[in-house]
Design an enzyme around this catalytic site. Structure first.
Site, PDB file in Angstrom:
ATOM      1  N   LYS A 156       4.560 -14.939   1.055  1.00 46.99           N
ATOM      2  CA  LYS A 156       4.699 -15.588  -0.262  1.00 46.99           C
ATOM      3  C   LYS A 156       6.198 -15.744  -0.492  1.00 46.99           C
ATOM      4  CE  LYS A 156       2.953 -17.191  -4.118  1.00 46.99           C
ATOM      5  NZ  LYS A 156       2.110 -18.412  -4.166  1.00 46.99           N
ATOM      6  N   ASP A 206      -5.632  -7.330   4.176  1.00 43.42           N
ATOM      7  CA  ASP A 206      -6.855  -6.734   3.644  1.00 43.42           C
ATOM      8  C   ASP A 206      -7.707  -7.810   2.983  1.00 43.42           C
ATOM      9  OD1 ASP A 206      -8.673  -4.696   2.752  1.00 43.42           O
ATOM     10  OD2 ASP A 206      -7.773  -4.903   0.756  1.00 43.42           O
ATOM     11  N   ASP A 222      -1.564 -18.083  -0.488  1.00 43.89           N
ATOM     12  CA  ASP A 222      -2.589 -18.792  -1.275  1.00 43.89           C
ATOM     13  C   ASP A 222      -3.151 -19.969  -0.485  1.00 43.89           C
ATOM     14  OD1 ASP A 222      -0.057 -19.918  -1.516  1.00 43.89           O
ATOM     15  OD2 ASP A 222      -0.262 -20.470  -3.620  1.00 43.89           O
ATOM     16  N   TYR A 262       0.813  -1.222   0.000  1.00 49.69           N
ATOM     17  CA  TYR A 262       0.000   0.000   0.000  1.00 49.69           C
ATOM     18  C   TYR A 262       0.849   1.276   0.000  1.00 49.69           C
ATOM     19  CZ  TYR A 262      -4.637  -2.022   0.993  1.00 49.69           C
ATOM     20  OH  TYR A 262      -5.839  -2.679   0.937  1.00 49.69           O
ATOM     21  N   ASP A 272     -11.367 -10.159   4.766  1.00 41.90           N
ATOM     22  CA  ASP A 272     -12.733 -10.189   4.235  1.00 41.90           C
ATOM     23  C   ASP A 272     -13.330 -11.594   4.284  1.00 41.90           C
ATOM     24  OD1 ASP A 272     -12.602  -7.450   3.685  1.00 41.90           O
ATOM     25  OD2 ASP A 272     -13.609  -7.658   1.753  1.00 41.90           O
TER      26      ASP A 272
HETATM   27  C1  IPM Z   1     -10.060  -1.971   4.749  1.00 47.03           C
HETATM   28  C2  IPM Z   1     -10.465  -1.296   3.481  1.00 47.03           C
HETATM   29  C3  IPM Z   1      -9.438  -0.232   3.116  1.00 47.03           C
HETATM   30  C4  IPM Z   1      -8.113  -0.927   2.918  1.00 47.03           C
HETATM   31  C5  IPM Z   1      -9.808   0.599   1.876  1.00 47.03           C
HETATM   32  C6  IPM Z   1     -11.134   1.297   2.033  1.00 47.03           C
HETATM   33  C7  IPM Z   1      -8.733   1.597   1.508  1.00 47.03           C
HETATM   34  O1  IPM Z   1     -10.650  -2.227   2.467  1.00 47.03           O
HETATM   35  O2  IPM Z   1      -9.865  -1.272   5.769  1.00 47.03           O
HETATM   36  O3  IPM Z   1      -9.967  -3.190   4.766  1.00 47.03           O
HETATM   37  O4  IPM Z   1      -7.826  -1.437   1.827  1.00 47.03           O
HETATM   38  O5  IPM Z   1      -7.328  -0.956   3.859  1.00 47.03           O
HETATM   39 MG    MG Z   2     -10.584  -4.243   3.129  1.00 44.10          MG
END
Ligand code: IPM
Ligand code: MG
Length: 364
Positions: free
Chosen positions: A200, A256, A232, A150, A260
């Protein structure tokens, strides 16, 4: 906006950043809970609302205005909703809402993002995965938040020999790896004493350094088990046998993506809180985004943000008892069968954000 819940000697200042999309709705819920818990406990808080993200771009031409940053730095903790929306997607990088979020993480030195993923027994049938797979899931993603892909330089899009080329860099220094690894090992000591470090290393040099440094730091924690896993394979294991994980230590972007998956395991990403910590004030935010498609409709799930306030009481204010009170109140509302639309099922009662919040408040 300045609001005093109670004036007393030891007042905790909280900077409130509702942001975009469903941000204002879920932050309103979380603040209602925060104020009630604080006032019941005789705990003095002072709230200051500032702009971040798209709303800040519209009002001030800057996704992270100076006043927002100053106020955050002067606070004891920051509560954030979400940023982003289609309206600002075409903007150049400096005028994107996400730039404000990444900017505040960097400016506050929030290098550690803690994302607990805990299955609530009542929601076990909400996951698309089998109940026997997700039952008992209880891990924390410790995501490095101010480095890696990032933030690595150089970055950009440029013409090379007349061809457009885009590039980013995954960069980590030894000290950056050491400090996030220590966070993971310290946290593991309060849990089941197992750290799984994601990388990785079979392909990327930066991950070879990551693996080496994490292994060295592990030497300081002989009571904690360390395993390394390729990213992975980790993604696969998270849906195959998620109960095997305790603390997952990851690079920024891997974290990130992987966190999810936590939303699928627990039934909805709307329920997941987070704390971003560094050496100054910590920032609390749900892990989901601004969900512009459902914004303003009173259907968003406030649980991720409400439970982020619980993390604030525990981590910033040293009140795990108040954190538990909030978590328990949320559980009891769900147990009674009240649900926001994202976790609704046959036989449950679907209610809106506001009513769900009022029901949490009744249980506090
Ligand atoms: C998160 C979000 C953020 C990230 C975005 C909104 C920039 O997806 O906090 O997980 O990628 O960190
Ligand atoms: Mg996110």
């Amino acid at each position: 906006m300045t609001e005093n819940v109670k004036q007393a000697g030891n007042v905790r200042k909280i900077c409130v950043l509702p942001g975009d999309g469903i941000g204002p709705e879920i932050v309103a819920s979380a603040l209602a809970v925060l104020k009630q818990v604080a006032s019941d406990a005789g705990f003095a808080v002072e709230l200051h609302e500032e702009a971040i993200g798209g709303v800040a771009i519209d009002a001030f031409g800057d996704p992270l205005p100076e006043a927002t940053l100053r106020r955050s730095l002067e606070s004891d903790a920051v509560l954030l909703g979400a940023v982003g929306g289609p309206k600002w997607d075409p903007n150049p990088p400096a005028l994107k809402p996400e730039t404000g979020l990444l900017g505040i993480r960097k400016a506050l030195g929030l290098y550690g993002n803690l994302r607990p993923v805990k299955m609530l027994p009542t929601l076990v049938d909400c996951s698309t995965l089998k109940p026997e797979t997700v039952s008992g899931v209880d891990f924390v993603v410790v995501r490095e938040l101010t480095g890696g892909l990032y933030f690595g330089k150089p970055r950009g899009v440029e013409a090379r020999d007349g061809v457009e080329v885009g590039f980013n860099n995954m960069v980590y220094s030894r000290p950056e790896i050491e400090r996030i690894a220590r966070k993971a090992f310290e946290l593991a000591r309060l849990r089941r004493r197992k750290v799984t470090s994601v990388d990785k290393a079979n392909v990327l040099e930066v991950c070879q350094l990551w693996r080496k440094v994490v292994a060295e730091v592990a030497g300081e924690y002989p009571d904690v088990e360390l395993e390394h896993i390729l990213v992975d394979n980790c993604a696969m294991q998270l849906v195959l046998r998620p109960t095997r994980f305790d603390v997952l230590l990851t690079e920024n972007m891997f974290g990130d993506i992987l966190s999810d998956i936590g939303g699928v395991l627990t039934g909805s990403i709307g329920t997941l809180p987070s704390a971003s910590v560094g050496d100054g004030p910590a920032l609390y935010e749900p892990i989901h985004g601004s969900a512009p498609d459902i914004a303003g409709k009173d259907v968003a799930n406030p649980v991720g943000t409400v439970n982020s306030v619980a993390m604030m009481f525990e981590h910033s204010f040293g009140r795990p008892d108040l954190a538990r009170r909030i978590n328990d109140a949320v559980c009891r509302v769900l147990e009674e069968g009240y649900r926001t639309a994202d976790v609704a099922k046959a036989g449950t009662k679907t209610i809106g954000t506001k009513e769900f919040t009022a029901r949490i408040q009744e249980k506090l």
